[in-house]
Each structure stands twice: as C-alpha cells, then as structure tokens.
Design an enzyme around this catalytic site. Structure first.
Site, PDB file in Angstrom:
ATOM      1  N   ARG A  26     -70.671 -26.008  35.236  1.00 34.91           N
ATOM      2  CA  ARG A  26     -69.464 -25.812  36.031  1.00 34.91           C
ATOM      3  C   ARG A  26     -69.711 -26.137  37.511  1.00 34.91           C
ATOM      4  O   ARG A  26     -68.847 -26.696  38.186  1.00 34.91           O
ATOM      5  CB  ARG A  26     -68.957 -24.379  35.874  1.00 34.91           C
ATOM      6  N   HIS A  82     -67.514 -28.706  39.697  1.00 35.25           N
ATOM      7  CA  HIS A  82     -66.860 -28.366  40.971  1.00 35.25           C
ATOM      8  C   HIS A  82     -67.354 -29.273  42.089  1.00 35.25           C
ATOM      9  O   HIS A  82     -66.588 -29.722  42.930  1.00 35.25           O
ATOM     10  CB  HIS A  82     -67.133 -26.904  41.346  1.00 35.25           C
ATOM     11  N   VAL A 121     -64.712 -32.080  44.171  1.00 33.67           N
ATOM     12  CA  VAL A 121     -64.399 -31.834  45.576  1.00 33.67           C
ATOM     13  C   VAL A 121     -65.313 -32.702  46.441  1.00 33.67           C
ATOM     14  O   VAL A 121     -66.514 -32.482  46.496  1.00 33.67           O
ATOM     15  CB  VAL A 121     -64.559 -30.335  45.921  1.00 33.67           C
ATOM     16  N   GLY A 133     -66.555 -35.565  45.897  1.00 33.31           N
ATOM     17  CA  GLY A 133     -67.574 -36.335  45.172  1.00 33.31           C
ATOM     18  C   GLY A 133     -68.845 -35.539  44.893  1.00 33.31           C
ATOM     19  O   GLY A 133     -69.048 -34.450  45.439  1.00 33.31           O
ATOM     20  N   ASP A 167     -71.822 -34.630  45.728  1.00 34.79           N
ATOM     21  CA  ASP A 167     -72.684 -34.724  46.915  1.00 34.79           C
ATOM     22  C   ASP A 167     -73.273 -33.376  47.291  1.00 34.79           C
ATOM     23  O   ASP A 167     -73.687 -33.161  48.434  1.00 34.79           O
ATOM     24  CB  ASP A 167     -71.894 -35.290  48.093  1.00 34.79           C
ATOM     25  N   SER A 175     -71.945 -30.731  47.957  1.00 33.48           N
ATOM     26  CA  SER A 175     -71.208 -29.964  48.978  1.00 33.48           C
ATOM     27  C   SER A 175     -70.903 -28.552  48.483  1.00 33.48           C
ATOM     28  O   SER A 175     -70.766 -27.624  49.281  1.00 33.48           O
ATOM     29  CB  SER A 175     -69.915 -30.683  49.362  1.00 33.48           C
ATOM     30  N   ASN A 190     -64.444 -19.940  43.775  1.00 29.87           N
ATOM     31  CA  ASN A 190     -65.897 -19.750  43.740  1.00 29.87           C
ATOM     32  C   ASN A 190     -66.294 -18.360  43.311  1.00 29.87           C
ATOM     33  O   ASN A 190     -67.387 -18.170  42.792  1.00 29.87           O
ATOM     34  CB  ASN A 190     -66.494 -20.035  45.115  1.00 29.87           C
ATOM     35  N   PRO A 193     -58.906 -28.769  39.731  1.00 24.03           N
ATOM     36  CA  PRO A 193     -57.909 -28.288  38.775  1.00 24.03           C
ATOM     37  C   PRO A 193     -57.947 -26.761  38.704  1.00 24.03           C
ATOM     38  O   PRO A 193     -59.016 -26.168  38.800  1.00 24.03           O
ATOM     39  CB  PRO A 193     -58.374 -28.891  37.440  1.00 24.03           C
ATOM     40  N   HIS A 251     -65.450 -25.941  27.954  1.00 22.60           N
ATOM     41  CA  HIS A 251     -65.113 -24.525  27.786  1.00 22.60           C
ATOM     42  C   HIS A 251     -65.547 -23.989  26.428  1.00 22.60           C
ATOM     43  O   HIS A 251     -65.201 -22.878  26.063  1.00 22.60           O
ATOM     44  CB  HIS A 251     -63.616 -24.303  28.046  1.00 22.60           C
ATOM     45  N   THR A 252     -66.297 -24.761  25.688  1.00 26.61           N
ATOM     46  CA  THR A 252     -66.950 -24.257  24.483  1.00 26.61           C
ATOM     47  C   THR A 252     -68.103 -23.325  24.851  1.00 26.61           C
ATOM     48  O   THR A 252     -68.587 -22.572  24.016  1.00 26.61           O
ATOM     49  CB  THR A 252     -67.482 -25.414  23.597  1.00 26.61           C
ATOM     50  N   SER A 287     -69.255 -17.753  20.294  1.00 27.47           N
ATOM     51  CA  SER A 287     -70.223 -18.839  20.450  1.00 27.47           C
ATOM     52  C   SER A 287     -70.296 -19.334  21.888  1.00 27.47           C
ATOM     53  O   SER A 287     -70.342 -20.516  22.156  1.00 27.47           O
ATOM     54  CB  SER A 287     -69.949 -19.979  19.462  1.00 27.47           C
TER      55      SER A 287
HETATM   56  C1  HEM Z   1     -59.445 -29.227  33.108  1.00 26.52           C
HETATM   57  C2  HEM Z   1     -59.480 -28.485  34.169  1.00 26.52           C
HETATM   58  C3  HEM Z   1     -60.312 -27.254  34.281  1.00 26.52           C
HETATM   59  C4  HEM Z   1     -59.894 -26.032  34.687  1.00 26.52           C
HETATM   60  C5  HEM Z   1     -58.497 -25.673  35.143  1.00 26.52           C
HETATM   61  C6  HEM Z   1     -61.013 -25.137  34.622  1.00 26.52           C
HETATM   62  C7  HEM Z   1     -60.975 -23.806  34.980  1.00 26.52           C
HETATM   63  C8  HEM Z   1     -61.991 -22.900  34.756  1.00 26.52           C
HETATM   64  C9  HEM Z   1     -61.938 -21.503  35.058  1.00 26.52           C
HETATM   65  C10 HEM Z   1     -60.753 -20.818  35.722  1.00 26.52           C
HETATM   66  C11 HEM Z   1     -63.082 -20.933  34.632  1.00 26.52           C
HETATM   67  C12 HEM Z   1     -63.479 -19.456  34.617  1.00 26.52           C
HETATM   68  C13 HEM Z   1     -63.579 -18.828  35.965  1.00 26.52           C
HETATM   69  C14 HEM Z   1     -63.809 -17.355  35.812  1.00 26.52           C
HETATM   70  O1  HEM Z   1     -62.818 -16.612  35.715  1.00 26.52           O
HETATM   71  O2  HEM Z   1     -64.963 -16.903  35.777  1.00 26.52           O
HETATM   72  C15 HEM Z   1     -63.879 -21.979  34.070  1.00 26.52           C
HETATM   73  C16 HEM Z   1     -65.113 -21.805  33.535  1.00 26.52           C
HETATM   74  C17 HEM Z   1     -65.924 -22.829  33.138  1.00 26.52           C
HETATM   75  N1  HEM Z   1     -65.633 -24.174  33.238  1.00 26.52           N
HETATM   76 FE1  HEM Z   1     -63.855 -24.993  33.624  1.00 26.52          FE
HETATM   77  N2  HEM Z   1     -62.086 -25.810  34.171  1.00 26.52           N
HETATM   78  C18 HEM Z   1     -61.719 -27.118  33.954  1.00 26.52           C
HETATM   79  C19 HEM Z   1     -62.535 -28.157  33.561  1.00 26.52           C
HETATM   80  C20 HEM Z   1     -63.891 -28.026  33.388  1.00 26.52           C
HETATM   81  C21 HEM Z   1     -64.809 -29.119  33.287  1.00 26.52           C
HETATM   82  C22 HEM Z   1     -64.440 -30.595  33.425  1.00 26.52           C
HETATM   83  C23 HEM Z   1     -66.039 -28.581  33.091  1.00 26.52           C
HETATM   84  C24 HEM Z   1     -67.366 -29.263  32.937  1.00 26.52           C
HETATM   85  C25 HEM Z   1     -67.539 -30.488  32.548  1.00 26.52           C
HETATM   86  C26 HEM Z   1     -65.862 -27.142  33.046  1.00 26.52           C
HETATM   87  C27 HEM Z   1     -66.861 -26.246  32.775  1.00 26.52           C
HETATM   88  C28 HEM Z   1     -66.699 -24.867  32.787  1.00 26.52           C
HETATM   89  C29 HEM Z   1     -67.721 -23.950  32.321  1.00 26.52           C
HETATM   90  C30 HEM Z   1     -69.040 -24.319  31.680  1.00 26.52           C
HETATM   91  C31 HEM Z   1     -67.244 -22.647  32.563  1.00 26.52           C
HETATM   92  C32 HEM Z   1     -67.972 -21.340  32.291  1.00 26.52           C
HETATM   93  C33 HEM Z   1     -68.742 -20.954  33.543  1.00 26.52           C
HETATM   94  C34 HEM Z   1     -69.611 -19.728  33.395  1.00 26.52           C
HETATM   95  O3  HEM Z   1     -69.895 -19.282  32.289  1.00 26.52           O
HETATM   96  O4  HEM Z   1     -70.032 -19.223  34.455  1.00 26.52           O
HETATM   97  N3  HEM Z   1     -64.560 -26.842  33.261  1.00 26.52           N
HETATM   98  N4  HEM Z   1     -63.206 -23.165  34.169  1.00 26.52           N
HETATM   99  C1  LIG Z   2     -64.611 -15.150  48.472  1.00 22.66           C
HETATM  100  C2  LIG Z   2     -65.893 -14.928  47.767  1.00 22.66           C
HETATM  101  O1  LIG Z   2     -66.003 -14.109  46.904  1.00 22.66           O
HETATM  102  N1  LIG Z   2     -66.881 -15.730  48.127  1.00 22.66           N
HETATM  103  C3  LIG Z   2     -68.186 -15.691  47.493  1.00 22.66           C
HETATM  104  C4  LIG Z   2     -68.595 -17.081  47.100  1.00 22.66           C
HETATM  105  O2  LIG Z   2     -69.891 -17.093  46.544  1.00 22.66           O
HETATM  106  C5  LIG Z   2     -70.901 -16.544  47.356  1.00 22.66           C
HETATM  107  C6  LIG Z   2     -72.182 -16.582  46.573  1.00 22.66           C
HETATM  108  O3  LIG Z   2     -72.496 -17.841  46.246  1.00 22.66           O
HETATM  109  C7  LIG Z   2     -70.570 -15.120  47.773  1.00 22.66           C
HETATM  110  O4  LIG Z   2     -71.547 -14.660  48.677  1.00 22.66           O
HETATM  111  C8  LIG Z   2     -69.195 -15.069  48.416  1.00 22.66           C
HETATM  112  O5  LIG Z   2     -68.862 -13.736  48.692  1.00 22.66           O
END
Ligand code: HEM
Ligand SMILES: CC(=O)N[C@H]1CO[C@H](CO)[C@@H](O)[C@@H]1O
Ligand SMILES: *[C@@H]1O[C@H](CO)[C@@H](O)[C@H](O)[C@H]1NC(C)=O
Ligand SMILES: *[C@@H]1O[C@H](CO)[C@@H](O)[C@H](O)[C@H]1NC(C)=O
Ligand SMILES: *[C@@H]1O[C@H](CO)[C@@H](O)[C@H](O)[C@H]1NC(C)=O
Length: 326
Positions: free
Chosen positions: A61, A65, A69, A71, A73, A75, A93, A161, A191-192, A247
């Site tokens: 993820r 990100h 944002v 590219g 890089d 950031s 974040n 997104p 999201h698997t 899973s």
């Molecule tokens: C299609 C648009 C996408 C949206 C709107 C989106 C949104 C989100 C959100 C909201 C979360 C969970 C945040 C949270 O509440 O903790 C999430 C988790 C995640 N996303 Fe996406 N995502 C998108 C595409 C992608 C893509 C393209 C990837 C990677 C190629 C990705 C990989 C992941 C992964 C692996 C997690 C789990 C992160 C974790 O376990 O800490 N997502 N995503």
């Molecule tokens: C707003 C917010 O919760 N920002 C967090 C972003 O992530 C860093 C850790 O990488 C936190 O320290 C910030 O509080």
C-alpha cells in the site's frame, strides 16, 4: 532551411531521443553501481516477512500511495517539516504502516553503497519481495528511480483514490497516471491482503446518506455482521477489519469472490460491479489464480513507473524520511 539545417535538426532530435531513452528505468540498474543492493533487500524481506506477514500489505500500500501522489519518488516517506505538512500527515495516512521497515532496509543498503540506491527503488523492491514472500505474484521492478524532494499533504486529496469514490472518479484518477480500466480492477485485487479500519467504512454502515442508513449495495447480512461483531459504532476509530476475511495474509482471488457477493468493504470495491466491462474482468480473474497473478504483475510493473524521476532529476536521499541538506 538548407539541407545542412535539416541535418542539424535531425541530430538534435536523435540526441533528445537517446537522452530520453537513457532516462528510462532498467532492470538491474544497480548491477554495476551496487551489485548486492537487490540481494540485501531480498534477504532482509525473506528473513522478516515470514514473522510479520501482515507487513506485506502495508508495504504494498505504501508503494501504491507513493506512486499515485507525484509519482514513485518516495515522497510518501518524507516527514513533515516546520512549514510543510507532508503526504504522510494527510488523513489517508492515518493508517499507513511499514515506514520503519523501509528505513531499516535503506540503512543496510546505505552501509553497502552510500548515496547510490534511492528510497523509491528500495520501496518498490521491498513491496515486490514482500508480496512474493507471502506467496503472492512476482513482478519485474526495473530500477533507477530517484527520490523527490517535495511532499505535500494537499496533493494526496487531488490524486489518491478514496474508498468512497465511484467508478467514474476511479477511472479518471487511474487514467491520470496512465493506468486503464483493467489496471483498476486488477490492482484493486491487492485488497486480497491487509486490513482496514472501522472508521473507513463507518459511514457506509451507519449513516450512508445522512439518514442513519446503510449502503444498500452492501450485502445486508454482511453489513449486520460487521455492525454487531466488528464495527460496533460509527465513532469506532480503532477496530481493524480484514478486507478479505479469513485470508488477509494470503494473496489469492478471494477478494473478487467477496466483491461478487457484494461484500467488498469499500464503495470503491463495490463499484467494480457497476459496469459490464469491470464485471467481465472480475469474472476472468475468478477462473484462474495464475492468470490473476500474471495480470497483477503486469499492472504493478506499470504502476511502478508512474512519473518516475531518473537521470539528474531529484536526488538519492540518505534517509528516507528527510531530504538531503534540509
Ligand atoms: C482503487 C482504489 C483504491 C482505494 C480507494 C483504496 C483504498 C484503501 C483503503 C481505504 C484502505 C484501508 C485503510 C484503513 O482503513 O486502514 C486500503 C488498504 C489497502 N490497500 Fe487500497 N485502495 C485502492 C487501491 C489499491 C491499490 C492499487 C493497491 C496496491 C496495488 C492497494 C493496496 C492496499 C493494501 C495492501 C491495503 C491493506 C493495508 C494494510 O493492511 O495496512 N489498494 N486501501
Ligand atoms: C494525521 C495523522 O494521524 N498523521 C500521522 C501520519 O503518520 C505518522 C506516522 O508515520 C504519524 O506520526 C502521524 O500522526
Ligand atoms: C461520481 O462522483 C462524482 C464526484 O463525486 C460525481 O460528479 C459523478 O456524478 C458521479 N458519477 C456517477 C456515475 O455516479
Ligand atoms: C449522519 O449524517 C447527518 C448528515 O450529514 C448528520 O447530520 C448526522 O449528525 C450524522 N449522524 C451521526 C450519528 O453521525
Ligand atoms: C478516536 O477515538 C478516540 C477514543 O474514542 C478519541 O479520543 C479520538 O479523538 C478519536 N480520533 C479521531 C480522529 O476521531
């Protein structure tokens, strides 16, 4: 223009063309400059991810990100400074993880070859190796990315997104970075693995249109289940929910099964059912895990090249959280 001038123009064009092709990423960019770099990353991942498999999702993820944002890089890894609120301090974040893991790997690579390997490449390679380490697909990561020096929280809202986006908005945001509809459906398959926070879907469960209602496109049995066992109140901002229940550390096609059953966690997942084209892509993935892995690899390779900085652009950061000489 005389024929000599034409010749000059031709030469200039050729030089420009060669210059621009040289500035592309290439497989094994560090083979001469830091021969052990990719191995150091691979070894560290193989040593640690089996003990902390949930980090694979976090790292994937982070890479996503980063790329969306400004590219790929690195950031996303920069800390905020006194006058600047960085990407990582924007709202989405809240839930990014894995910064320490990247910083650790970067320090190992720095010890081997100071100032040579970019944080953007470390992130891209670590994400790939981590997903592969949990049994997921493997993809090519051409290297040679350089690190950006700018990170602005506000840019996140323009390019990233969001879980409440509809299909039209998602397609636009993907197109903006050179990714197509197929990439959207395939990369959503990430999201698997991984987790979400209750707060991310609380509105969808409890106040969808502002009338205390639930999103009707979410399977009602699943919604009830989430409300009674996981996400018990609209104010819960700590409980974690698996996006692919049962899973979360296994990279497979079951995310698409969830989506088809109207159990995709976000509106951005559910919306993939709203067009014939996206439904067809989903149906295809459900027929073959190997097919999905191959598609995922292709789309990741594309994603990893979004607006990369190469050649003399950007810098090679010493520490991933701060720009050099700041
Ligand atoms: C299609 C648009 C996408 C949206 C709107 C989106 C949104 C989100 C959100 C909201 C979360 C969970 C945040 C949270 O509440 O903790 C999430 C988790 C995640 N996303 Fe996406 N995502 C998108 C595409 C992608 C893509 C393209 C990837 C990677 C190629 C990705 C990989 C992941 C992964 C692996 C997690 C789990 C992160 C974790 O376990 O800490 N997502 N995503
Ligand atoms: C707003 C917010 O919760 N920002 C967090 C972003 O992530 C860093 C850790 O990488 C936190 O320290 C910030 O509080
Ligand atoms: C998608 O969302 C955008 C922005 O919120 C909105 O303008 C548009 O009408 C929506 N499209 C559809 C098909 O619902
Ligand atoms: C639900 O949304 C409405 C309209 O946005 C808002 O006025 C109300 O306070 C919300 N309810 C809860 C419990 O958050
Ligand atoms: C999260 O919940 C805690 C405890 O209920 C609360 O103190 C905190 O302000 C909440 N944070 C946000 C961002 O809503």
């Amino acid at each position: 223009m005389g024929s000599q001038s034409y010749f000059k123009v031709l030469i200039i064009c050729l030089v420009a063309l060669i210059g621009s092709t040289q500035a592309q990423l290439q497989l094994g960019f560090y083979t001469q400059k830091c021969p052990k770099a990719e191995q150091i990353i691979y070894n560290f991942v193989r040593e640690h991810i089996p003990h902390a498999p949930s980090l694979a999702a976090a790292l994937l993820r982070l890479h996503f990100h980063d790329c969306f944002v400004t590219g790929c890089d690195a950031s996303v890894l920069l800390h905020s400074t006194g006058t600047n609120q960085a990407e990582k301090d924007s709202l989405p974040n809240l839930t990014l993880r894995g910064f320490g893991f990247i910083e650790k790997i970067k320090s190992l690579v720095e010890a081997e070859c100071p100032g040579v390997v970019s944080c953007a490449d470390v992130l891209a390679l670590t994400a790939r190796d981590s997903v592969h380490a949990i049994g997921g697909p493997y993809w090519n990561v051409p290297t040679g990315r350089r690190d950006g020096v700018i990170s602005r929280a506000a840019d996140v809202f323009l390019s990233l997104p969001a879980p409440f986006h509809n299909l039209t908005t998602l397609i636009t945001l993907f197109n903006d970075v050179g990714l197509d509809l197929n990439d959207l459906v395939i990369l959503s398959g990430a999201h698997t693995i991984g987790i979400s926070h209750c707060s991310t879907i609380a509105t969808r469960l409890y106040n969808f249109t502002g009338k205390g209602d639930t999103d009707p496109t979410l399977d009602s049995e699943y919604a009830t289940n989430l409300k009674t066992s996981k996400c018990k109140s609209i104010n819960d901002n700590t409980t974690l929910i698996e996006m692919d229940p049962g899973s979360r550390n296994t990279f497979d096609v079951s995310y698409y099964n969830q989506v088809v059953k109207r159990r995709g966690l976000f509106q951005s997942d559910a919306t993939l059912l709203t067009s014939f084209a996206t439904r067809s892509i989903i149906a295809k993935q459900l027929q073959s895990t190997q097919g999905f892995f191959a598609e995922f690899a292709k789309s990741m390779e594309k994603m990893g090249q979004i607006k990369v900085k190469t050649g003399t652009q950007g810098e090679i950061r010493k520490h991933c959280a701060v720009v050099n000489f700041s």
